[in-house]
Scaffold this motif. Structure first.
Motif, PDB file in Angstrom:
ATOM      1  N   GLU A 151      44.903  59.644  33.379  1.00 63.98           N
ATOM      2  CA  GLU A 151      43.852  58.761  32.877  1.00 63.98           C
ATOM      3  C   GLU A 151      43.106  59.504  31.779  1.00 63.98           C
ATOM      4  N   ASP A 211      43.250  64.282  29.099  1.00 66.75           N
ATOM      5  CA  ASP A 211      43.854  63.341  30.060  1.00 66.75           C
ATOM      6  C   ASP A 211      44.477  64.131  31.195  1.00 66.75           C
ATOM      7  N   LEU A 231      40.583  54.079  32.810  1.00 63.18           N
ATOM      8  CA  LEU A 231      41.753  53.951  33.691  1.00 63.18           C
ATOM      9  C   LEU A 231      42.943  53.329  32.947  1.00 63.18           C
ATOM     10  N   THR A 232      43.495  54.123  32.056  1.00 68.20           N
ATOM     11  CA  THR A 232      44.637  53.667  31.254  1.00 68.20           C
ATOM     12  C   THR A 232      45.952  53.714  32.043  1.00 68.20           C
ATOM     13  N   ASP A 233      46.027  54.564  33.066  1.00 66.71           N
ATOM     14  CA  ASP A 233      47.281  54.733  33.854  1.00 66.71           C
ATOM     15  C   ASP A 233      48.486  54.995  32.943  1.00 66.71           C
TER      16      ASP A 233
END
Ligand code: KDO
Length: 329
Positions: A151, A211, A231-233
């Protein structure tokens, strides 16, 4: 060989006492990692060591070196290849430097979740890719561990929703082409920095963000020097518990099996703890005063996937591999 062992053990017993006989005969395994003590993959190494102490008492003498104190991050594969190091937890990005096909596993938004990761590497696909590492790098992958879902974690609180919002953001990535490509594909200005320098980099402002999976953000206390998590995952990340083939090939078949079994126990422990932690950590960070943003993940996914498919990396991927990975259910 066993005669030599008995003889050396006997000499040792005679010279420095009965208790040293085992230790003198034990296979020394030095493991190097940049991981910090409280992170799950560091603990995974202790589980590996403890498991072998149970299943093969006295046969191994395992030394765990944390915080990149023995070898710098990313130099572990070369150290194993030169015979200077027995074990490490290496990344797909490390492997891709020597085996370009492996860059497929550095692509954002390809592996869907920890279960998909485990299934892919336990399938024929994984076995084929592990064989390449054994043949071309002389490194035996013992098992795959889930490092976590990466993330974004930024020093300021300017809300990030789409890749365009990352324009001009100096995002620290580990120092290799594959990692930098991911940072840039997300829309940021990827800046290489070793893991051990990230905390200070965030504190002094030489970087705007980094990240990592949430358990690592906690373990290294990055939350003390950042204000938001997005919260890009973007990468379901893996770490491969590995052994120099020169060391592995010297083990007996029985020892090789015990080492692989211990690796399976250790990665299972890591995966369980990390997955549990990832579920509960959002509240922890909120309590620490961080903003947690749910961005437009579809926008990040589309941009990142297109960047990879159009990249130079993709030219080295085995024909049909993306479809094969997607088809693992
Ligand atoms: C990192 O430097 O951000 C990273 O997460 C990359 C991983 O491949 C791995 O090297 C990891 O650091 C270290 O084990 C420290 O947790």
């Amino acid at each position: 060989r066993s005669l030599v062992r008995i003889a050396s053990a006997a000499i040792c017993t005679f010279a420095i006492g009965a208790n040293s006989a085992f230790a003198a005969d034990a296979v020394k395994l030095r493991i190097s990692t940049p991981a910090v003590e409280s992170d799950w993959h560091a603990k995974m190494l202790t589980v590996f060591k403890d498991e072998l102490a149970k299943t093969a008492p006295g046969e191994f003498d395992i030394e765990i070196h944390l915080n990149a104190s023995l070898f710098k991050q990313g130099t572990e594969p070369a150290a194993m290849q030169r015979g200077n190091l027995d074990m490490a937890m290496i990344s797909a990005q490390d492997i891709a430097k020597q085996i370009p096909q492996w860059s497929v596993f550095t692509a954002g938004y390809l592996i869907r979740d920890p279960e998909h990761q485990k299934k892919v590497f336990n399938s024929d696909i994984g076995q084929k890719f592990y064989q390449m590492v054994a043949d071309d790098m002389n490194i035996e992958i013992l098992d795959v561990g889930y490092l976590g879902t990466r993330e974004l974690n930024l020093a300021n609180d300017k809300k990030i929703t789409t890749p365009a919002d990352l324009d001009g953001v100096k995002l620290r990535m580990p120092g290799s082409d594959a990692w930098l490509f991911l940072g840039n594909a997300l829309g940021a200005d990827a800046t290489p920095l070793a893991f051990g320098e990230v905390y200070t980099g965030l504190q002094t402002g030489t970087i705007d963000g980094q990240d990592n999976p949430l358990p690592t953000v906690k373990a290294v206390k990055f939350y003390e020097v950042t204000k938001q998590i997005v919260l890009t995952d973007h990468l379901v990340d893996a770490i491969f518990l590995s052994m120099a083939k020169s060391t592995y090939d010297d083990l007996t078949a029985e020892q090789q099996k015990k080492v692989k079994d211990a690796a399976a126990v250790a990665t299972a422990y890591n995966n369980k703890m990390r997955i549990e932690d990832e579920k509960s950590l959002i509240d922890f960070f909120k309590n620490e005063g961080l903003s947690i943003y749910a961005p437009d993940v579809a926008a990040f996914r589309t941009k990142v996937q297109n960047a990879y498919l159009e990249s130079e990396f993709a030219k080295d991927w085995p024909e049909g591999i993306v479809e094969q990975i997607n088809a693992v259910k």
